[in-house]
Scaffold this active site. Structure first.
Site, short mmCIF file in Angstrom:
data_model
loop_
_atom_site.label_atom_id
_atom_site.label_comp_id
_atom_site.label_asym_id
_atom_site.label_seq_id
_atom_site.Cartn_x
_atom_site.Cartn_y
_atom_site.Cartn_z
N SER A 118 10.16 12.03 95.07
CA SER A 118 10.63 10.96 95.95
C SER A 118 11.97 10.42 95.52
CB SER A 118 9.64 9.79 95.90
OG SER A 118 8.37 10.18 96.33
N HIS A 132 11.72 17.26 100.25
CA HIS A 132 11.01 15.98 100.25
C HIS A 132 10.30 15.75 101.58
CE1 HIS A 132 11.26 11.31 99.98
NE2 HIS A 132 10.12 11.76 99.53
N GLU A 152 13.57 16.00 103.81
CA GLU A 152 14.91 15.96 103.22
C GLU A 152 15.08 17.18 102.31
OE1 GLU A 152 15.86 11.16 102.89
OE2 GLU A 152 14.63 12.05 101.33
N ASN A 189 14.15 6.88 100.97
CA ASN A 189 13.63 5.96 99.95
C ASN A 189 14.66 4.92 99.52
OD1 ASN A 189 10.92 6.41 99.58
ND2 ASN A 189 11.30 8.30 98.46
C1 LIG Z 1 7.36 7.57 99.17
C2 LIG Z 1 7.78 8.88 99.76
O1 LIG Z 1 8.69 9.52 98.92
C3 LIG Z 1 8.35 8.85 101.13
C4 LIG Z 1 7.31 8.52 102.20
O2 LIG Z 1 6.45 9.31 102.48
S1 LIG Z 1 7.44 6.99 102.89
C5 LIG Z 1 6.08 6.93 104.02
C6 LIG Z 1 6.40 7.52 105.37
N1 LIG Z 1 5.24 7.42 106.22
C7 LIG Z 1 5.08 6.43 107.11
O3 LIG Z 1 5.98 5.62 107.33
C8 LIG Z 1 3.75 6.41 107.79
C9 LIG Z 1 3.64 5.29 108.81
N2 LIG Z 1 2.32 5.30 109.42
C10 LIG Z 1 1.94 6.16 110.39
O4 LIG Z 1 2.69 7.01 110.83
C11 LIG Z 1 0.53 6.01 110.93
O5 LIG Z 1 0.09 4.70 110.67
C12 LIG Z 1 -0.48 7.04 110.32
C13 LIG Z 1 -0.15 8.43 110.85
C14 LIG Z 1 -0.47 7.06 108.81
C15 LIG Z 1 -1.90 6.66 110.73
O6 LIG Z 1 -1.94 6.57 112.12
P1 LIG Z 1 -2.91 5.51 112.85
O7 LIG Z 1 -2.79 5.74 114.31
O8 LIG Z 1 -2.60 4.18 112.30
O9 LIG Z 1 -4.33 5.85 112.29
P2 LIG Z 1 -5.36 6.99 112.62
O10 LIG Z 1 -5.99 6.73 113.97
O11 LIG Z 1 -6.25 7.01 111.43
O12 LIG Z 1 -4.58 8.35 112.68
C16 LIG Z 1 -3.90 8.83 113.82
C17 LIG Z 1 -3.95 10.33 113.80
O13 LIG Z 1 -3.32 10.81 112.62
C18 LIG Z 1 -4.21 11.69 111.92
N3 LIG Z 1 -4.04 11.50 110.46
C19 LIG Z 1 -4.06 10.33 109.79
N4 LIG Z 1 -3.86 10.57 108.48
C20 LIG Z 1 -3.72 11.90 108.33
C21 LIG Z 1 -3.50 12.76 107.22
N5 LIG Z 1 -3.38 12.33 105.96
N6 LIG Z 1 -3.41 14.08 107.45
C22 LIG Z 1 -3.52 14.58 108.69
N7 LIG Z 1 -3.72 13.83 109.78
C23 LIG Z 1 -3.82 12.50 109.60
C24 LIG Z 1 -5.59 11.25 112.34
O14 LIG Z 1 -6.51 12.33 112.22
C25 LIG Z 1 -5.38 10.87 113.77
O15 LIG Z 1 -5.40 12.04 114.59
P3 LIG Z 1 -5.97 12.00 116.09
O16 LIG Z 1 -5.24 10.87 116.79
O17 LIG Z 1 -5.60 13.36 116.60
O18 LIG Z 1 -7.43 11.76 115.95
N1 LIG Z 2 2.66 9.55 98.10
C1 LIG Z 2 3.70 9.64 98.88
O1 LIG Z 2 3.78 8.93 99.90
C2 LIG Z 2 4.80 10.61 98.59
C3 LIG Z 2 5.65 11.00 99.62
C4 LIG Z 2 6.67 11.93 99.35
C5 LIG Z 2 6.83 12.44 98.08
N2 LIG Z 2 5.95 12.04 97.10
C6 LIG Z 2 6.14 12.65 95.77
O2 LIG Z 2 5.23 13.74 95.66
C7 LIG Z 2 4.78 13.88 94.30
C8 LIG Z 2 3.27 13.75 94.25
O3 LIG Z 2 2.89 12.50 94.75
P1 LIG Z 2 1.42 12.22 95.30
O4 LIG Z 2 1.49 10.94 96.02
O5 LIG Z 2 0.89 13.44 95.98
O6 LIG Z 2 0.66 12.00 93.92
P2 LIG Z 2 -0.91 11.99 93.64
O7 LIG Z 2 -1.10 11.10 92.48
O8 LIG Z 2 -1.65 11.70 94.89
O9 LIG Z 2 -1.23 13.50 93.25
C9 LIG Z 2 -0.71 14.12 92.12
C10 LIG Z 2 -1.53 15.36 91.83
O10 LIG Z 2 -0.93 16.04 90.73
C11 LIG Z 2 -1.96 16.48 89.87
N3 LIG Z 2 -1.42 16.67 88.51
C12 LIG Z 2 -1.29 15.77 87.51
N4 LIG Z 2 -0.75 16.37 86.44
C13 LIG Z 2 -0.51 17.65 86.80
C14 LIG Z 2 0.02 18.77 86.13
N5 LIG Z 2 0.42 18.71 84.87
N6 LIG Z 2 0.08 19.94 86.80
C15 LIG Z 2 -0.33 20.03 88.08
N7 LIG Z 2 -0.85 19.01 88.78
C16 LIG Z 2 -0.93 17.84 88.12
C17 LIG Z 2 -3.02 15.40 89.95
O11 LIG Z 2 -4.28 15.92 89.53
C18 LIG Z 2 -2.98 15.06 91.44
O12 LIG Z 2 -3.85 15.88 92.19
C19 LIG Z 2 5.51 12.79 93.51
O13 LIG Z 2 6.68 13.34 92.97
C20 LIG Z 2 5.84 11.76 94.57
O14 LIG Z 2 6.94 10.96 94.25
C21 LIG Z 2 4.94 11.16 97.31
#
Ligand SMILES: C[C@H](O)CC(=O)SCCNC(=O)CCNC(=O)[C@H](O)C(C)(C)COP(=O)(O)OP(=O)(O)OC[C@H]1O[C@@H](n2cnc3c(N)ncnc32)[C@H](O)[C@@H]1OP(=O)(O)O
Ligand SMILES: NC(=O)c1ccc[n+]([C@@H]2O[C@H](COP(=O)([O-])OP(=O)(O)OC[C@H]3O[C@@H](n4cnc5c(N)ncnc54)[C@H](O)[C@@H]3O)[C@@H](O)[C@H]2O)c1
Length: 286
Positions: free
Chosen positions: A120, A141, A153, A191
């Site tokens: 991330s 990403h 990304e 991010n």
């Molecule tokens: C930190 C990192 O580096 C970067 C990031 O990732 S930042 C995060 C970016 N993500 C976001 O901003 C997510 C914002 N949230 C959303 O888009 C939505 O709230 C959400 C898709 C997570 C959930 O949707 P929502 O309508 O609230 O809930 P829900 O009814 O449970 O789910 C809608 C649909 O998505 C599906 N779904 C939810 N989670 C899922 C998952 N993990 N995998 C696959 N499908 C999923 C459900 O099955 C459902 O499908 P359906 O409508 O066909 O039955």
């Molecule tokens: N969570 C998010 O929304 C998100 C979104 C984009 C990118 N990421 C990035 O993706 C990566 C994973 O994040 P996550 O949220 O899936 O974490 P997570 O904690 O959900 O999962 C991490 C997984 O890695 C495994 N693990 C730990 N040590 C390990 C090792 N030595 N070798 C192999 N596997 C090992 C753990 O058992 C676990 O299943 C991070 O770099 C995170 O920054 C996370």
């Protein structure tokens, strides 16, 4: 498909299992690596449950669950990655862990394999630093949930080669994603932009201006966000979000606007990581 060889996903957590799913859905054979068979079993059982539910609702064709799962081969030994064309690493957001894994990958994977990280916020340049062939290391990403979010990304580190970028980009496009190429800047693009969303939400709570519930509701209703900052931090993982905050903060020579919040730190100490542990800012059924 950009290759008929297998692709590997490292880490079967929140992101890894979702990335494995989308790759398998497009016909790729996926080697899914995690540290124990137990973790892998849980990850695959969770995926089975989600796919079966969609199949039962008629949202996926009959038999699709078995087809997708059949393409994901779990393994708890890195040696199984000897034949892959691409690795997507999704292990915890810790630089030393990622560096150790990439150095093993360099010895195990074929010399032409592209080594991607789903990090991330950790610089791709730092993950590739010290490797013999940093030109094949690239950022790929995905966003959470990987099967639903359209953007990927594609990040170039200082020594990433054009071929690795082109391959990673083409791979993401075959998964139906839209790609955004970017250079190795702290937090990349999304991010970096999002730091304020979480940081200001946390500050508003600290200042007693509003509760987390009010802020989430206002973000949804007034900003048309799918989730408010606290709901989203729970989805991402409080541990992951804290690591990203720390990484951006340190990479910007401790710019105050990126300073991690003690609320996040306390929650990580308590083990309240959000949805994945059943408790974060909110409670979830496990
Ligand atoms: C930190 C990192 O580096 C970067 C990031 O990732 S930042 C995060 C970016 N993500 C976001 O901003 C997510 C914002 N949230 C959303 O888009 C939505 O709230 C959400 C898709 C997570 C959930 O949707 P929502 O309508 O609230 O809930 P829900 O009814 O449970 O789910 C809608 C649909 O998505 C599906 N779904 C939810 N989670 C899922 C998952 N993990 N995998 C696959 N499908 C999923 C459900 O099955 C459902 O499908 P359906 O409508 O066909 O039955
Ligand atoms: N969570 C998010 O929304 C998100 C979104 C984009 C990118 N990421 C990035 O993706 C990566 C994973 O994040 P996550 O949220 O899936 O974490 P997570 O904690 O959900 O999962 C991490 C997984 O890695 C495994 N693990 C730990 N040590 C390990 C090792 N030595 N070798 C192999 N596997 C090992 C753990 O058992 C676990 O299943 C991070 O770099 C995170 O920054 C996370």
């Amino acid at each position: 498909m950009v290759t008929s060889r297998p692709v590997a996903v490292l880490g079967g957590g929140t992101m890894g299992i979702g990335i494995a799913q989308v790759a398998a859905e497009q016909g790729y054979t996926v080697r899914l690596y995690d540290i124990t068979d137990d973790v892998l079993d849980k990850a695959l059982a969770g995926l089975r449950g989600r796919l079966e539910k969609l199949e039962q609702k008629g949202k996926r064709p009959a038999g699709d669950t078995e087809l997708v799962l059949g393409r994901i081969v779990p393994t708890s030994t890195l040696d199984a990655l000897h034949d892959v064309a691409l690795v997507i690493e999704a292990v915890p957001e810790k630089l030393e862990l990622k560096r150790a894994i990439f150095s093993q990958l360099e010895a195990i994977c074929p010399p032409d394999a592209v080594l991607a990280s789903n990090t991330s916020s950790i610089p791709i340049t730092a993950i590739a630093g010290g490797l013999k062939s940093p030109e094949r290391v690239v950022g790929l990403h995905f966003f959470n949930p990987a099967p639903l979010m359209k953007l990927v990304e594609v990040i170039s580190g200082m020594h990433t080669g054009a071929e690795a970028v082109a391959f990673a980009d083409a791979f993401a496009i075959t998964l139906g994603k839209t790609t955004a190429k970017c250079i190795d800047t702290p937090g990349f693009i999304v991010n970096r932009v999002a730091r304020g969303f979480y940081g200001e939400g946390l500050r508003l709570v600290q200042e007693g201006v509003a509760t987390k519930e009010q802020i989430d509701k206002i973000a949804r209703l007034g900003g048309n966000f799918r989730m408010g900052p606290f709901e989203l931090m729970d989805l991402i993982g409080i541990d992951v979000n804290l690591s990203v905050s720390q990484s951006v903060y340190h990479a910007t020579y401790e710019e105050q606007r990126y300073r991690p919040n003690p609320i996040q730190e306390r929650m990580v100490h308590a083990g309240d990581f959000g949805r994945k542990t059943g408790r974060g800012f909110y409670r979830y059924d496990q």
